[in-house]
Design an enzyme around this catalytic site. Structure first.
Site, short mmCIF file in Angstrom:
data_model
loop_
_atom_site.label_atom_id
_atom_site.label_comp_id
_atom_site.label_asym_id
_atom_site.label_seq_id
_atom_site.Cartn_x
_atom_site.Cartn_y
_atom_site.Cartn_z
N THR A 253 -8.09 1.80 -1.88
CA THR A 253 -8.91 2.00 -0.68
C THR A 253 -8.00 1.73 0.51
O THR A 253 -7.72 0.57 0.82
CB THR A 253 -10.11 1.05 -0.63
OG1 THR A 253 -9.63 -0.27 -0.86
CG2 THR A 253 -11.14 1.37 -1.67
N GLY A 254 -7.52 2.78 1.09
CA GLY A 254 -6.57 2.64 2.19
C GLY A 254 -7.29 2.64 3.52
O GLY A 254 -8.52 2.53 3.59
N LYS A 255 -6.51 2.75 4.57
CA LYS A 255 -7.08 2.73 5.91
C LYS A 255 -7.91 3.98 6.16
O LYS A 255 -8.96 3.95 6.75
CB LYS A 255 -5.97 2.64 6.96
CG LYS A 255 -5.17 1.35 6.88
CD LYS A 255 -4.10 1.31 7.95
CE LYS A 255 -3.00 2.34 7.73
NZ LYS A 255 -2.13 2.06 6.57
N GLU A 256 -7.38 5.10 5.69
CA GLU A 256 -8.02 6.36 6.04
C GLU A 256 -8.70 7.07 4.88
O GLU A 256 -9.36 8.08 5.07
CB GLU A 256 -6.97 7.30 6.66
CG GLU A 256 -6.51 6.84 8.00
CD GLU A 256 -5.03 6.55 8.03
OE1 GLU A 256 -4.56 6.08 9.06
OE2 GLU A 256 -4.34 6.79 7.03
N SER A 257 -8.49 6.54 3.69
CA SER A 257 -9.06 7.24 2.55
C SER A 257 -9.35 6.31 1.39
O SER A 257 -8.87 5.18 1.36
CB SER A 257 -8.08 8.32 2.08
OG SER A 257 -6.97 7.69 1.48
N VAL A 258 -10.15 6.82 0.46
CA VAL A 258 -10.36 6.14 -0.81
C VAL A 258 -9.87 7.10 -1.89
O VAL A 258 -10.21 8.28 -1.85
CB VAL A 258 -11.85 5.82 -1.05
CG1 VAL A 258 -12.03 5.00 -2.31
CG2 VAL A 258 -12.43 5.08 0.14
N VAL A 259 -9.04 6.61 -2.79
CA VAL A 259 -8.48 7.48 -3.82
C VAL A 259 -9.04 7.08 -5.19
O VAL A 259 -9.05 5.90 -5.53
CB VAL A 259 -6.93 7.41 -3.83
CG1 VAL A 259 -6.35 8.30 -4.91
CG2 VAL A 259 -6.37 7.79 -2.47
N LYS A 279 -8.82 12.31 -3.38
CA LYS A 279 -8.68 11.57 -2.12
C LYS A 279 -9.87 11.88 -1.22
O LYS A 279 -10.05 13.01 -0.79
CB LYS A 279 -7.36 11.95 -1.44
CG LYS A 279 -7.05 11.13 -0.20
CD LYS A 279 -5.59 11.26 0.22
CE LYS A 279 -5.32 10.53 1.52
NZ LYS A 279 -3.90 10.54 1.89
N ASP A 395 4.77 9.39 8.32
CA ASP A 395 4.34 8.07 7.83
C ASP A 395 5.17 7.72 6.61
O ASP A 395 4.67 7.18 5.63
CB ASP A 395 2.84 8.08 7.51
CG ASP A 395 2.28 6.67 7.31
OD1 ASP A 395 2.96 5.70 7.72
OD2 ASP A 395 1.18 6.54 6.75
P1 ATP Z 1 -2.92 3.88 3.01
O1 ATP Z 1 -3.68 3.65 4.26
O2 ATP Z 1 -2.91 2.71 2.07
O3 ATP Z 1 -1.56 4.48 3.27
P2 ATP Z 1 -4.04 6.40 2.65
O4 ATP Z 1 -5.45 6.46 3.06
O5 ATP Z 1 -3.02 6.88 3.59
O6 ATP Z 1 -3.73 4.94 2.21
P3 ATP Z 1 -2.64 7.55 0.42
O7 ATP Z 1 -1.44 6.85 0.92
O8 ATP Z 1 -2.55 9.02 0.27
O9 ATP Z 1 -3.93 7.19 1.28
O10 ATP Z 1 -3.05 6.98 -0.98
C1 ATP Z 1 -3.27 5.60 -1.15
C2 ATP Z 1 -2.81 5.17 -2.53
O11 ATP Z 1 -3.49 5.93 -3.51
C3 ATP Z 1 -1.35 5.41 -2.79
O12 ATP Z 1 -0.56 4.31 -2.44
C4 ATP Z 1 -1.30 5.65 -4.28
O13 ATP Z 1 -1.23 4.42 -4.96
C5 ATP Z 1 -2.64 6.27 -4.57
N1 ATP Z 1 -2.54 7.72 -4.64
C6 ATP Z 1 -2.77 8.63 -3.68
N2 ATP Z 1 -2.58 9.87 -4.12
C7 ATP Z 1 -2.23 9.76 -5.41
C8 ATP Z 1 -1.89 10.70 -6.44
N3 ATP Z 1 -1.89 12.00 -6.22
N4 ATP Z 1 -1.59 10.20 -7.65
C9 ATP Z 1 -1.58 8.88 -7.88
N5 ATP Z 1 -1.88 7.97 -6.97
C10 ATP Z 1 -2.20 8.38 -5.74
MN MN Z 2 -0.57 5.82 2.34
#
Ligand code: ATP
Ligand code: MN
Length: 508
Positions: A253-259, A279, A395
């Site tokens: 669960t990142g800042k902008e998304s949940v994966v 994502k 980024d």
């Molecule tokens: P953050 O704010 O943490 O950078 P974000 O919202 O930018 O997150 P991403 O960086 O795209 O989102 O993805 C967050 C995490 O999800 C990644 O660090 C990775 O561990 C996992 N992830 C994303 N895409 C994939 C993928 N295609 N396969 C495996 N893991 C993934």
């Molecule tokens: Mn990221």
């Protein structure tokens, strides 16, 4: 109670050691006053210690009196007293908590003393229960009055009566969690001994905990807690279409998304990888406020940006990531392969194995040799990205590069922009600084400093040897470029169309 009366000063062992025998003869008056003292003490004890301990049903009697010289018994008595105080406090809290509310919450299950042992409350507690032993005769419930027994003489029935207690226990099973199958018991005069009731109660509690754990897992696995209802419906539709078999746990669960991790299904016109990453771009707008600058000034989205509502802007992030990934894939840069885009949900191949995402470069703890390989690979990917995809990651850091199958994979490209973006070169400089610092820290001696790296990737030749001047030159270039882009925007737009096809049409 009576038996206690037989204990004399001589025979009563002191709780703290062996009492010394009184040696003096004493007068009648003394005896009288001693008796009085004993009576007073007994009265005190009967308050301090629970009824059960003093009654003939209590387990703590040996021979003819309370065996207070046993540490164990004493400990149990003290524990009982402690529990009783705990329960009294609990009752007060329950009362305070519920107040005058029509709907009340019972703290019953937190009590330490089995209600059957607790003379204070068993009377009021069983009011509704005893009709159960004869369902066809809804007579007045036989409750135990405050005095603790019913009947007269030989026929006295106390609340400790085996049958009464057994019935109470049976009825009390109603209080177990609803999932706990206790049967209806109707038509049966079931009398549960305390031992059995306690075992069942324990079991029901552990079952409840276990089911809570299972339930938790299921909710996370179906992504229920993390996404809003609209997104849930969208995910459901994707699974329903067969494109995905299953949506499993949340990977991040990142800042902008949940994966999420998902098992791939099948689609008519394309292959779906067996393991997919889903994502979900967050629809809470706060997260995206500070990202305006990436997309607002991106000429690819310029026309559309001003007309869109915030929800659609978020979809544009997802769309942007999809386009960028496709460009990268064309250039052969290791990155997730796009499966599909539905509104703000992007489905792509999963980088990792068996639901375990590949570690980021930050986590991977590479040896020196591997770090060196990784560095050269990152360098060539940055160049490819810039030259062949016409993109700046924007980024790039050890957090957005995964180490999988002995190579580096780039992810998280929703914010990536073209180098001609008004801030494109600044973003590139920042990327270079992150990469340079990371590999220098990892001990890769070949790593150039950020300015050298910037020149290598961009093909520019900025000669300033300090950050301030370097940045000033970058900004000057950007300004020049912007003027240039404005003059030639039509030409570039044509390139854009060919590259990425018609803009997506959204349905609300
Ligand atoms: P953050 O704010 O943490 O950078 P974000 O919202 O930018 O997150 P991403 O960086 O795209 O989102 O993805 C967050 C995490 O999800 C990644 O660090 C990775 O561990 C996992 N992830 C994303 N895409 C994939 C993928 N295609 N396969 C495996 N893991 C993934
Ligand atoms: Mn990221």
């Amino acid at each position: 109670m009576d038996q206690v009366g037989f204990i004399t000063a001589e025979t009563r062992p002191s709780p703290w050691g062996v009492a010394t025998k009184p040696v003096n003869q004493c007068s009648l008056a003394d005896v009288m006053s001693e008796q009085l003292a004993r009576e007073l003490q007994l009265e005190e004890e009967s308050h301090a210690f629970p009824q059960e301990l003093l009654s003939d049903e209590g387990p703590f009697l040996t021979g003819e009196g309370i065996e207070t010289s046993s540490d164990e018994v004493l400990a149990q008595m003290l524990q009982m007293q402690f529990d009783r105080e705990h329960d009294a406090q609990l009752r007060r809290e329950e009362k305070k908590f519920n107040g005058d509310s029509k709907v009340s919450i019972s703290f019953e299950n937190y009590r330490k003393i089995h209600p059957c042992e607790d003379s204070d409350s068993s009377g009021e507690e069983v009011d509704w229960q005893d009709t159960r032993h004869d369902p066809y005769k809804a007579d007045k419930p036989t409750t135990t009055p405050k005095k603790g027994f019913v009947g007269k003489g030989k026929d006295i029935t106390t609340k400790h009566d085996e049958v009464v207690c057994g019935r109470k226990n049976t009825a009390r099973m109603e209080n177990f969690t609803p999932e706990f199958q206790v049967g209806d018991g109707i038509g049966m005069d079931l009398k549960l001994p305390n031992r059995v009731f306690n075992a069942l109660k324990q079991h029901s509690i552990s079952e409840q905990r276990r089911s809570a754990r299972l339930h938790d897992k299921k909710e996370v696995s179906t992504a229920e807690k993390v996404v809003d209802p609209k997104t849930r419906l969208l995910l459901y539709k994707i699974v329903n279409s067969g494109a995905l078999e299953n949506i499993n746990g949340c990977v991040s669960t990142g800042k902008e998304s949940v994966v999420f991790h998902a098992d791939g299904g099948s689609m008519e016109d394309q292959d779906v990888p067996p393991e997919c990453a889903l994502k979900v771009f967050k629809t809470t707008l706060n997260e995206f406020k500070n990202r305006d600058k990436y997309i607002k000034d991106d000429y690819r989205f310029k026309d559309r940006f001003s007309k869109l509502n915030p929800r659609k802007i978020i979809r544009m992030w997802a769309e942007k990531e999809m386009h960028n990934l496709k460009r990268m894939q064309k250039a052969g840069i290791p990155c997730p392969e796009v499966v599909m885009l539905k509104k703000h949900v992007l489905v792509m191949s999963f980088i990792g194995k068996d639901q375990m995402p590949a570690p980021t470069l930050k986590e991977a703890k590479l040896g020196l040799e591997e770090s060196k390989q990784a560095y050269y690979q990152v360098l060539s990917m940055m160049k490819q990205l810039y030259d062949e995809c016409s993109l700046v990651h924007a980024d790039l850091s050890e957090y957005n590069m995964l180490w999988h199958d002995g190579k580096v994979w780039l992810i998280d490209v929703s914010q990536s922009v073209e180098p001609t973006h008004p801030h494109g070169l600044e973003f590139l400089y920042r990327d270079c600084r992150n990469v340079s610092q990371f590999f220098q820290k990892s001990g890769v001696a070949e790593t150039p400093n950020e300015r050298e790296l910037f020149n290598i990737v961009s093909g520019l030749n900025i000669t300033s040897d300090n950050q301030v001047d370097f940045m000033a030159e970058i900004e000057a270039l950007e300004k020049m470029n912007e003027d240039h882009v404005q003059n030639h925007s039509k030409k570039i737009s044509t390139f854009q169309k060919d590259d990425e096809g018609p803009p997506l049409i959204y349905d609300e």
